[in-house]
Design a protein around this motif. Structure first.
Motif, PDB file in Angstrom:
ATOM      1  N   LEU A  28     -10.414 -12.764  -2.371  1.00  0.00           N
ATOM      2  CA  LEU A  28      -9.658 -12.444  -3.582  1.00  0.00           C
ATOM      3  C   LEU A  28     -10.034 -11.079  -4.145  1.00  0.00           C
ATOM      4  O   LEU A  28      -9.182 -10.357  -4.668  1.00  0.00           O
ATOM      5  N   LEU A  29     -11.305 -10.729  -4.019  1.00  0.00           N
ATOM      6  CA  LEU A  29     -11.787  -9.467  -4.588  1.00  0.00           C
ATOM      7  C   LEU A  29     -11.654  -8.294  -3.616  1.00  0.00           C
ATOM      8  O   LEU A  29     -11.935  -7.155  -3.990  1.00  0.00           O
ATOM      9  N   ASN A  30     -11.236  -8.586  -2.370  1.00  0.00           N
ATOM     10  CA  ASN A  30     -11.074  -7.544  -1.355  1.00  0.00           C
ATOM     11  C   ASN A  30     -12.382  -6.803  -1.073  1.00  0.00           C
ATOM     12  O   ASN A  30     -12.410  -5.575  -0.952  1.00  0.00           O
ATOM     13  N   VAL A  31     -13.481  -7.565  -1.015  1.00  0.00           N
ATOM     14  CA  VAL A  31     -14.785  -7.017  -0.639  1.00  0.00           C
ATOM     15  C   VAL A  31     -15.382  -7.943   0.407  1.00  0.00           C
ATOM     16  O   VAL A  31     -14.817  -8.981   0.743  1.00  0.00           O
ATOM     17  N   GLY A  34     -20.910 -10.380   1.926  1.00  0.00           N
ATOM     18  CA  GLY A  34     -22.243  -9.880   1.615  1.00  0.00           C
ATOM     19  C   GLY A  34     -22.305  -9.179   0.275  1.00  0.00           C
ATOM     20  O   GLY A  34     -23.278  -9.320  -0.474  1.00  0.00           O
ATOM     21  N   ALA A  35     -21.237  -8.419  -0.039  1.00  0.00           N
ATOM     22  CA  ALA A  35     -21.203  -7.715  -1.326  1.00  0.00           C
ATOM     23  C   ALA A  35     -21.173  -8.707  -2.483  1.00  0.00           C
ATOM     24  O   ALA A  35     -21.840  -8.520  -3.510  1.00  0.00           O
ATOM     25  N   VAL A  36     -20.384  -9.782  -2.324  1.00  0.00           N
ATOM     26  CA  VAL A  36     -20.322 -10.808  -3.371  1.00  0.00           C
ATOM     27  C   VAL A  36     -21.683 -11.470  -3.550  1.00  0.00           C
ATOM     28  O   VAL A  36     -22.168 -11.654  -4.672  1.00  0.00           O
ATOM     29  N   SER A  37     -22.322 -11.831  -2.437  1.00  0.00           N
ATOM     30  CA  SER A  37     -23.630 -12.486  -2.504  1.00  0.00           C
ATOM     31  C   SER A  37     -24.663 -11.586  -3.184  1.00  0.00           C
ATOM     32  O   SER A  37     -25.453 -12.046  -4.023  1.00  0.00           O
ATOM     33  N   ARG A  38     -24.630 -10.284  -2.858  1.00  0.00           N
ATOM     34  CA  ARG A  38     -25.599  -9.353  -3.464  1.00  0.00           C
ATOM     35  C   ARG A  38     -25.348  -9.207  -4.967  1.00  0.00           C
ATOM     36  O   ARG A  38     -26.299  -9.124  -5.761  1.00  0.00           O
ATOM     37  N   GLN A  39     -24.085  -9.175  -5.376  1.00  0.00           N
ATOM     38  CA  GLN A  39     -23.795  -9.043  -6.805  1.00  0.00           C
ATOM     39  C   GLN A  39     -24.278 -10.266  -7.577  1.00  0.00           C
ATOM     40  O   GLN A  39     -24.843 -10.136  -8.669  1.00  0.00           O
ATOM     41  N   ILE A  40     -24.049 -11.446  -7.015  1.00  0.00           N
ATOM     42  CA  ILE A  40     -24.500 -12.657  -7.699  1.00  0.00           C
ATOM     43  C   ILE A  40     -26.026 -12.713  -7.749  1.00  0.00           C
ATOM     44  O   ILE A  40     -26.623 -13.050  -8.784  1.00  0.00           O
ATOM     45  N   PRO A 117      12.779   7.852 -14.185  1.00  0.00           N
ATOM     46  CA  PRO A 117      11.499   8.573 -14.155  1.00  0.00           C
ATOM     47  C   PRO A 117      10.560   8.210 -15.297  1.00  0.00           C
ATOM     48  O   PRO A 117       9.367   8.522 -15.237  1.00  0.00           O
ATOM     49  N   GLU A 118      11.071   7.565 -16.342  1.00  0.00           N
ATOM     50  CA  GLU A 118      10.190   7.177 -17.446  1.00  0.00           C
ATOM     51  C   GLU A 118       9.312   5.981 -17.076  1.00  0.00           C
ATOM     52  O   GLU A 118       8.323   5.689 -17.760  1.00  0.00           O
ATOM     53  N   LEU A 119       9.657   5.276 -15.982  1.00  0.00           N
ATOM     54  CA  LEU A 119       8.860   4.138 -15.535  1.00  0.00           C
ATOM     55  C   LEU A 119       7.737   4.603 -14.624  1.00  0.00           C
ATOM     56  O   LEU A 119       7.946   5.440 -13.751  1.00  0.00           O
ATOM     57  N   VAL A 120       6.558   4.054 -14.822  1.00  0.00           N
ATOM     58  CA  VAL A 120       5.418   4.323 -13.941  1.00  0.00           C
ATOM     59  C   VAL A 120       5.032   2.992 -13.306  1.00  0.00           C
ATOM     60  O   VAL A 120       4.496   2.105 -13.970  1.00  0.00           O
ATOM     61  N   ILE A 121       5.321   2.844 -12.018  1.00  0.00           N
ATOM     62  CA  ILE A 121       5.053   1.603 -11.301  1.00  0.00           C
ATOM     63  C   ILE A 121       4.029   1.895 -10.212  1.00  0.00           C
ATOM     64  O   ILE A 121       4.281   2.690  -9.308  1.00  0.00           O
ATOM     65  N   GLU A 122       2.880   1.279 -10.330  1.00  0.00           N
ATOM     66  CA  GLU A 122       1.803   1.465  -9.357  1.00  0.00           C
ATOM     67  C   GLU A 122       1.729   0.236  -8.462  1.00  0.00           C
ATOM     68  O   GLU A 122       1.358  -0.850  -8.909  1.00  0.00           O
ATOM     69  N   VAL A 123       2.102   0.399  -7.195  1.00  0.00           N
ATOM     70  CA  VAL A 123       2.062  -0.702  -6.233  1.00  0.00           C
ATOM     71  C   VAL A 123       0.791  -0.567  -5.399  1.00  0.00           C
ATOM     72  O   VAL A 123       0.555   0.469  -4.781  1.00  0.00           O
ATOM     73  N   THR A 124      -0.009  -1.614  -5.377  1.00  0.00           N
ATOM     74  CA  THR A 124      -1.257  -1.632  -4.626  1.00  0.00           C
ATOM     75  C   THR A 124      -1.131  -2.601  -3.467  1.00  0.00           C
ATOM     76  O   THR A 124      -0.835  -3.784  -3.670  1.00  0.00           O
ATOM     77  N   ALA A 125      -1.336  -2.101  -2.252  1.00  0.00           N
ATOM     78  CA  ALA A 125      -1.268  -2.956  -1.062  1.00  0.00           C
ATOM     79  C   ALA A 125      -2.589  -3.680  -0.869  1.00  0.00           C
ATOM     80  O   ALA A 125      -3.665  -3.114  -1.088  1.00  0.00           O
ATOM     81  N   ALA A 126      -2.505  -4.943  -0.453  1.00  0.00           N
ATOM     82  CA  ALA A 126      -3.700  -5.743  -0.208  1.00  0.00           C
ATOM     83  C   ALA A 126      -3.459  -6.646   0.993  1.00  0.00           C
ATOM     84  O   ALA A 126      -2.351  -7.133   1.199  1.00  0.00           O
ATOM     85  N   VAL A 127      -4.505  -6.851   1.789  1.00  0.00           N
ATOM     86  CA  VAL A 127      -4.384  -7.748   2.940  1.00  0.00           C
ATOM     87  C   VAL A 127      -4.236  -9.193   2.477  1.00  0.00           C
ATOM     88  O   VAL A 127      -3.516  -9.987   3.072  1.00  0.00           O
ATOM     89  N   SER A 128      -4.912  -9.548   1.379  1.00  0.00           N
ATOM     90  CA  SER A 128      -4.819 -10.914   0.875  1.00  0.00           C
ATOM     91  C   SER A 128      -3.436 -11.182   0.294  1.00  0.00           C
ATOM     92  O   SER A 128      -2.765 -10.271  -0.195  1.00  0.00           O
ATOM     93  N   HIS A 129      -3.019 -12.456   0.345  1.00  0.00           N
ATOM     94  CA  HIS A 129      -1.692 -12.839  -0.125  1.00  0.00           C
ATOM     95  C   HIS A 129      -1.720 -13.481  -1.505  1.00  0.00           C
ATOM     96  O   HIS A 129      -0.703 -13.932  -1.990  1.00  0.00           O
ATOM     97  N   GLY A 130      -2.864 -13.543  -2.134  1.00  0.00           N
ATOM     98  CA  GLY A 130      -2.978 -14.190  -3.431  1.00  0.00           C
ATOM     99  C   GLY A 130      -3.313 -13.195  -4.526  1.00  0.00           C
ATOM    100  O   GLY A 130      -3.457 -11.992  -4.293  1.00  0.00           O
TER     101      GLY A 130
END
Length: 304
Positions: A28-31, A34-40, A117-130
């Motif tokens: 879910l966090l796209n990390v 090991g990174a999650v375990s180290r943060q906890i 052009p007044e709209l600012v839409i930032e689309v972020t691609a992610a491998v996860s589907h949730g």
């Protein structure tokens, strides 16, 4: 008074506490896990007490962890709401999208921004589907499968319909003259390691197994389709996602058989707070674009 842990670490704690699994939280966090375990571990060292009990089949919150969870969730929700109000005033809209759907959404968003052009839409691609709106700073998300989150508005976009695709000229152009046996000398490009999409389509055709031993695997459907466009092999494509590629003759469908997978694409966003004017307009626009895609797909299936 101890210095406060970073917001990223507290967000990681909240996601792990919800999932009680480092691997699922990392997805879910796209990390990495090991990174999650180290943060906890770092957060527990900073606080001076354990937040989780490590068990063979997952995690469990300690009493201290359970006591900390509610105020952390509340604080993250308040920060997310404040950011959303700020973005609503500035016209910025942040949308999470799985990489497989970027082929469909990105050209349309660019056309919309050229028109508005007044709209600012930032689309972020992610491998996860949730998406985890309480932990991720997105206003909306395109998700694949079946949304299971509570408290979200759900807009059905289109269904996944699978059929082989390849570069023009790689296989015979007559869809009625070829069978899966003609794939024996081709490299099959697999969007997933388990090869489920190819196997599902072949089973609907009446075939068992794969007609070719030559194969390449990809992490995303988009990468597999891009490789097929270069003439590197034949992949399984979703007709809705490659609508514009088919119209531009960048790719062809050599077989007439199209198989619904049972999965769909949806636009979702939190019900509370109420969607901003920009988000409501975006949702209406997405529904219109999806309706045109569904209509085009219907005409294509009638011709197949």
């Amino acid at each position: 008074m101890k210095p406060l842990p970073s917001l990223d670490v507290l967000k990681t704690f909240a996601v792990v506490a919800q999932r009680l699994n480092f691997t699922r939280a990392a997805e879910l966090l796209n990390v990495t896990q090991g990174a999650v375990s180290r943060q906890i571990s770092g957060l527990e060292a900073h606080l001076g007490y354990a937040l989780f009990v490590r068990q063979p089949r997952g995690l469990a919150l300690t009493p201290n962890g359970a006591m900390l969870l509610a105020p952390v969730q509340q604080a993250l929700a308040q920060i997310a709401e404040a950011l959303e109000r700020s973005d609503a005033q500035s016209g910025t809209l942040r949308v999470k999208c799985p990489t497989c759907a970027m082929r469909w959404i990105l050209p349309r968003v660019i056309r919309l921004q050229n028109e508005r052009p007044e709209l600012v839409i930032e689309v972020t691609a992610a491998v996860s589907h949730g998406v985890e709106f309480n932990a991720e700073q997105f206003d909306a998300a395109v998700v694949f499968g079946q949304p299971s989150l509570k408290g979200v508005s759900v807009h059905h976009l289109f269904d996944e319909v699978l059929t082989p695709v390849c570069a023009p000229g790689l296989l015979a152009d007559s869809a009625r003259d070829i069978t899966p046996d003609d794939l024996a000398d081709q490299t099959l490009l697999h969007p997933t390691r388990d090869r489920r999409d190819w196997l599902r389509w072949l089973a609907a055709y009446g075939y068992r197994g794969l007609p070719s031993a030559k194969a390449q695997h990809f992490d995303t459907l988009d990468l597999a389709i891009s490789s097929a466009m270069q003439g590197l092999g034949v992949t399984i494509g979703d007709l809705s996602l490659i609508e514009e590629d088919l119209a531009a003759h960048r790719i062809v469908t050599p077989f007439s058989l199209c198989v619904p997978s049972g999965a769909s694409y949806y636009l979702i966003y939190p019900e509370r707070p109420a969607p901003s004017k920009v988000l409501s307009e975006f949702a209406d626009w997405m529904e219109g674009e999806a309706a045109r895609t569904r209509a085009g797909l219907s005409r294509y299936l009638e011709q197949a």
